[in-house]
Motif scaffolding. Structure first.
Motif, PDB file in Angstrom:
ATOM      1  N   ALA A 119       0.854  -1.191   0.000  1.00  0.00           N
ATOM      2  CA  ALA A 119       0.000   0.000   0.000  1.00  0.00           C
ATOM      3  C   ALA A 119       0.892   1.245   0.000  1.00  0.00           C
ATOM      4  O   ALA A 119       2.004   1.226   0.531  1.00  0.00           O
ATOM      5  CB  ALA A 119      -0.907  -0.011   1.212  1.00  0.00           C
ATOM      6  N   GLU A 120       0.403   2.301  -0.596  1.00  0.00           N
ATOM      7  CA  GLU A 120       1.129   3.575  -0.562  1.00  0.00           C
ATOM      8  C   GLU A 120       1.134   4.097   0.880  1.00  0.00           C
ATOM      9  O   GLU A 120       0.144   4.010   1.587  1.00  0.00           O
ATOM     10  CB  GLU A 120       0.449   4.595  -1.467  1.00  0.00           C
ATOM     11  CG  GLU A 120       0.592   4.283  -2.935  1.00  0.00           C
ATOM     12  CD  GLU A 120       2.031   4.406  -3.423  1.00  0.00           C
ATOM     13  OE1 GLU A 120       2.747   5.323  -2.959  1.00  0.00           O
ATOM     14  OE2 GLU A 120       2.441   3.562  -4.250  1.00  0.00           O
ATOM     15  N   ARG A 121       2.264   4.639   1.280  1.00  0.00           N
ATOM     16  CA  ARG A 121       2.395   5.156   2.649  1.00  0.00           C
ATOM     17  C   ARG A 121       2.821   6.613   2.605  1.00  0.00           C
ATOM     18  O   ARG A 121       3.533   7.042   1.689  1.00  0.00           O
ATOM     19  CB  ARG A 121       3.422   4.357   3.435  1.00  0.00           C
ATOM     20  CG  ARG A 121       3.034   2.922   3.593  1.00  0.00           C
ATOM     21  CD  ARG A 121       4.054   2.196   4.408  1.00  0.00           C
ATOM     22  NE  ARG A 121       3.717   0.787   4.511  1.00  0.00           N
ATOM     23  CZ  ARG A 121       4.349  -0.069   5.262  1.00  0.00           C
ATOM     24  NH1 ARG A 121       5.369   0.328   5.984  1.00  0.00           N
ATOM     25  NH2 ARG A 121       3.995  -1.322   5.291  1.00  0.00           N
ATOM     26  N   ASP A 122       2.409   7.348   3.601  1.00  0.00           N
ATOM     27  CA  ASP A 122       2.842   8.728   3.729  1.00  0.00           C
ATOM     28  C   ASP A 122       4.306   8.759   4.112  1.00  0.00           C
ATOM     29  O   ASP A 122       4.800   7.909   4.851  1.00  0.00           O
ATOM     30  CB  ASP A 122       2.033   9.459   4.808  1.00  0.00           C
ATOM     31  CG  ASP A 122       0.554   9.594   4.441  1.00  0.00           C
ATOM     32  OD1 ASP A 122       0.261   9.615   3.225  1.00  0.00           O
ATOM     33  OD2 ASP A 122      -0.279   9.667   5.347  1.00  0.00           O
ATOM     34  N   GLY A 123       5.024   9.755   3.637  1.00  0.00           N
ATOM     35  CA  GLY A 123       6.438   9.917   3.982  1.00  0.00           C
ATOM     36  C   GLY A 123       6.592  10.335   5.435  1.00  0.00           C
ATOM     37  O   GLY A 123       5.658  10.837   6.054  1.00  0.00           O
ATOM     38  N   LEU A 124       7.776  10.121   5.954  1.00  0.00           N
ATOM     39  CA  LEU A 124       8.049  10.507   7.344  1.00  0.00           C
ATOM     40  C   LEU A 124       8.351  11.955   7.501  1.00  0.00           C
ATOM     41  O   LEU A 124       8.812  12.683   6.789  1.00  0.00           O
ATOM     42  CB  LEU A 124       9.207   9.670   7.915  1.00  0.00           C
ATOM     43  CG  LEU A 124       8.916   8.189   8.011  1.00  0.00           C
ATOM     44  CD1 LEU A 124      10.183   7.465   8.510  1.00  0.00           C
ATOM     45  CD2 LEU A 124       7.790   7.944   8.982  1.00  0.00           C
TER      46      LEU A 124
END
Length: 78
Positions: free
Chosen positions: A73-78
């Motif tokens: 799944a696409e994840r938000d960057g840190l």
């Protein structure tokens, strides 16, 4: 909590396990461990000695189409 008694069996102590707490099978090995005043009884972990035999039972086309659910799944960057 059920109560049972310890009894002598030859040179060993034994404990009768009440029916409602009994394991499903009688042909299994268990390990016993002392932790403080408690004795813990649990089934011995299964060995991997027959794992190749079990894998050999899969059909030749098992997972021929791969795994569709393996997409990240696409994840938000840190």
């Amino acid at each position: 909590m059920p109560i049972t008694k310890i009894f002598k069996n030859g040179n060993s102590q034994a404990v009768r396990i009440p029916a409602d707490l009994a394991f499903d099978r009688n042909d299994m090995e268990v390990e016993i461990e002392r932790v403080g005043d408690e004795l813990r009884i649990r089934p011995v972990s299964r060995k991997l000695d027959r794992v190749l035999e079990k894998f050999g039972a899969f059909s030749d086309d098992f997972m021929a189409d791969g795994r569709d659910d393996n997409q990240q799944a696409e994840r938000d960057g840190l």
